[in-house]
Design an enzyme around this catalytic site. Structure first.
Site, short mmCIF file in Angstrom:
data_model
loop_
_atom_site.label_atom_id
_atom_site.label_comp_id
_atom_site.label_asym_id
_atom_site.label_seq_id
_atom_site.Cartn_x
_atom_site.Cartn_y
_atom_site.Cartn_z
N TYR A 135 0.82 -1.22 0.00
CA TYR A 135 0.00 0.00 0.00
C TYR A 135 0.85 1.27 0.00
O TYR A 135 0.36 2.35 0.30
CB TYR A 135 -0.91 0.04 1.24
CG TYR A 135 -2.18 -0.78 1.15
CD1 TYR A 135 -2.15 -2.10 0.73
CD2 TYR A 135 -3.40 -0.24 1.51
CE1 TYR A 135 -3.30 -2.86 0.68
CE2 TYR A 135 -4.56 -0.99 1.46
CZ TYR A 135 -4.51 -2.31 1.05
OH TYR A 135 -5.65 -3.06 1.02
N LYS A 185 4.90 -14.72 1.36
CA LYS A 185 4.85 -15.54 0.14
C LYS A 185 6.30 -15.63 -0.32
O LYS A 185 6.64 -15.26 -1.45
CB LYS A 185 3.93 -14.87 -0.90
CG LYS A 185 3.68 -15.70 -2.14
CD LYS A 185 2.93 -17.02 -1.88
CE LYS A 185 2.91 -17.86 -3.16
NZ LYS A 185 2.31 -19.19 -2.93
N ASP A 218 -1.31 -18.23 0.80
CA ASP A 218 -2.33 -19.13 0.25
C ASP A 218 -2.69 -20.23 1.26
O ASP A 218 -3.86 -20.53 1.49
CB ASP A 218 -1.87 -19.74 -1.10
CG ASP A 218 -0.42 -20.23 -1.09
OD1 ASP A 218 0.28 -20.05 -0.06
OD2 ASP A 218 0.03 -20.79 -2.11
N ASP A 242 -5.05 -7.35 4.72
CA ASP A 242 -6.35 -6.89 4.24
C ASP A 242 -7.20 -8.08 3.78
O ASP A 242 -8.36 -8.22 4.15
CB ASP A 242 -6.15 -5.91 3.07
CG ASP A 242 -7.48 -5.50 2.47
OD1 ASP A 242 -8.39 -5.13 3.24
OD2 ASP A 242 -7.62 -5.57 1.23
N ASP A 246 -10.68 -10.13 5.72
CA ASP A 246 -12.02 -10.37 5.15
C ASP A 246 -12.42 -11.83 5.35
O ASP A 246 -13.59 -12.14 5.55
CB ASP A 246 -12.09 -9.97 3.67
CG ASP A 246 -12.80 -8.62 3.48
OD1 ASP A 246 -12.55 -7.71 4.31
OD2 ASP A 246 -13.60 -8.47 2.52
C1 IPM Z 1 -9.96 -2.21 4.90
C2 IPM Z 1 -10.40 -1.71 3.57
C3 IPM Z 1 -9.39 -0.70 3.04
C4 IPM Z 1 -8.04 -1.36 2.97
C5 IPM Z 1 -9.77 -0.11 1.67
C6 IPM Z 1 -11.11 0.55 1.72
C7 IPM Z 1 -8.70 0.80 1.13
O1 IPM Z 1 -10.58 -2.76 2.69
O2 IPM Z 1 -9.79 -1.37 5.83
O3 IPM Z 1 -9.78 -3.42 5.06
O4 IPM Z 1 -7.75 -2.09 2.02
O5 IPM Z 1 -7.26 -1.14 3.88
MN MN Z 2 -10.29 -4.72 3.60
#
Ligand code: IPM
Ligand code: MN
Length: 347
Positions: A135, A185, A218, A242, A246
């Site tokens: 990032y 990785k 992975d 990130d 999720d």
């Molecule tokens: C998160 C979000 C952000 C990230 C996006 C919105 C840039 O997905 O906070 O997980 O990738 O950090």
């Molecule tokens: Mn995210």
């Protein structure tokens, strides 16, 4: 009375509703705890961008610096402003500008919430590097629009950056079940990820009481689904973290339960607290966003501010609400209903 000054950035979409919910709970928790939270609201958002041409004013970061903490709802309204513009104009500059290098994301099932897995006994703390890596924003495009077009996005890993996130991860692991999983990785990315592994091994020497495991991203993605109970603290780079968080949100029942804290551990600048979820334009006007992730993030803020007892009270209130079956099924209960239940459980 002890007063904490909090900058509130509700942002876009459901960010506004869940920030309002979290704020009510924080106010109530403060009242019970004998301290005060004083909120200053900033309208910085995609709507603000459409009006002014920027997501926040040029001195936005300086304005935020004097607060004890920042609470953010959600940023993004892709139908009107490209995400690459809105996020690089507000959320990401705050994380980087205030050296909030540790993004902490807890993943566990709240009682009454049905996750998608058979396993329900997991308690994972994801520590995501939050200021550099993939990032970093280093890169560019040349020969735009031609057949020779080139796009470069360079991931930057610094020794200082990897060392500090690793130390932070080890400290967390030490305070928990003493197990740290480092995610890379390094079989494919032979520069940055091999470097990450080397730094991890060096820092690990200072934490002989913590068991260190190395996973490739992975394999970790699969492990979080197949054997989440085997994991304690996970430390990962910005992008890997990130993605994994999720998955973490999914196994804990959905993004409605995933809380997060962007921490500046040195306290040289404010930290920021926000639910993991985005602005959810599809449900933004329905009033059914689950505020639990936002309220949980608020509890993390109280903890960071040193109000441990109040933080624990908010967490118990959340737990008692989901145990009653409120806020446990997506879209069933309104934001307001869930918030009122948390407030009632708190009192
Ligand atoms: C998160 C979000 C952000 C990230 C996006 C919105 C840039 O997905 O906070 O997980 O990738 O950090
Ligand atoms: Mn995210």
């Amino acid at each position: 009375m002890k007063t904490y000054n909090i900058a509130l950035i509700p942002g876009d979409g459901i960010g506004k509703g869940v920030t309002g919910a979290a704020w009510q709970v924080l106010q109530a928790a403060a009242k019970r705890g004998g301290f005060a939270v004083d909120g200053t609201s900033f309208p910085w958002s995609c709507a603000y961008y459409l009006e002014t041409g920027a997501m926040m004013p040029p001195d936005g970061i300086e304005t935020l610096r004097k607060f004890d903490a920042i609470y953010l709802g959600a940023v993004g309204w892709p139908a009107e402003v490209p995400d690459s513009v809105s996020l690089h104009g507000l959320l990401l500059p705050i994380r980087k500008g205030f050296t909030q290098y540790a993004n902490i994301r807890p993943h566990r099932l709240l009682p009454g919430v049905q996750g998608p897995l058979r396993s329900d006994g997991f308690d994972i703390l994801c520590i995501r590097e939050n200021t550099e890596g993939e990032y970093s924003g280093a890169g560019g495009r040349v020969h735009s629009g031609t057949a020779n077009e080139v796009a470069i996005e360079t991931a930057i890993f610094t020794r200082a950056g990897v060392e500090r996130i690793m130390r932070f991860g080890f400290e967390q692991a030490r305070a928990r079940r003493k197990k740290l999983a480092s995610v890379t990785k390094s079989n494919a990315q032979k520069h940055s990820m091999v470097f990450w592994d080397e730094v991890t091994r060096e820092i690990a020497k200072d934490y002989p009481d913590v068991e260190v495991l190395h996973y490739h991203i992975d394999a970790m993605a699969a492990r979080m689904v197949l054997a989440p109970e085997s994991l304690d603290v996970i430390v990962a780079s910005n992008l890997f973290g990130d993605i994994l968080t999720d998955i973490g949100a999914a196994i804990q029942g959905g993004l409605g339960y995933a809380a997060s804290a962007n921490i500046n551990p040195d306290r040289s600048a404010p930290s920021m607290f926000e639910p993991v979820h985005g602005s959810a334009p599809d449900i933004a006007h329905l009033g059914v966003a689950n505020p639990i992730a936002a309220i949980w993030s608020g509890a993390m803020m109280l903890e960071h501010l040193g109000e441990r007892h109040a933080a624990a009270e908010v967490m118990s209130a959340i737990v008692s609400v989901t145990a009653q079956g409120i806020g446990t099924i997506a879209g069933k209960d309104r934001t307001e209903t869930i918030t009122r239940a948390v407030l009632a459980a708190l009192s």
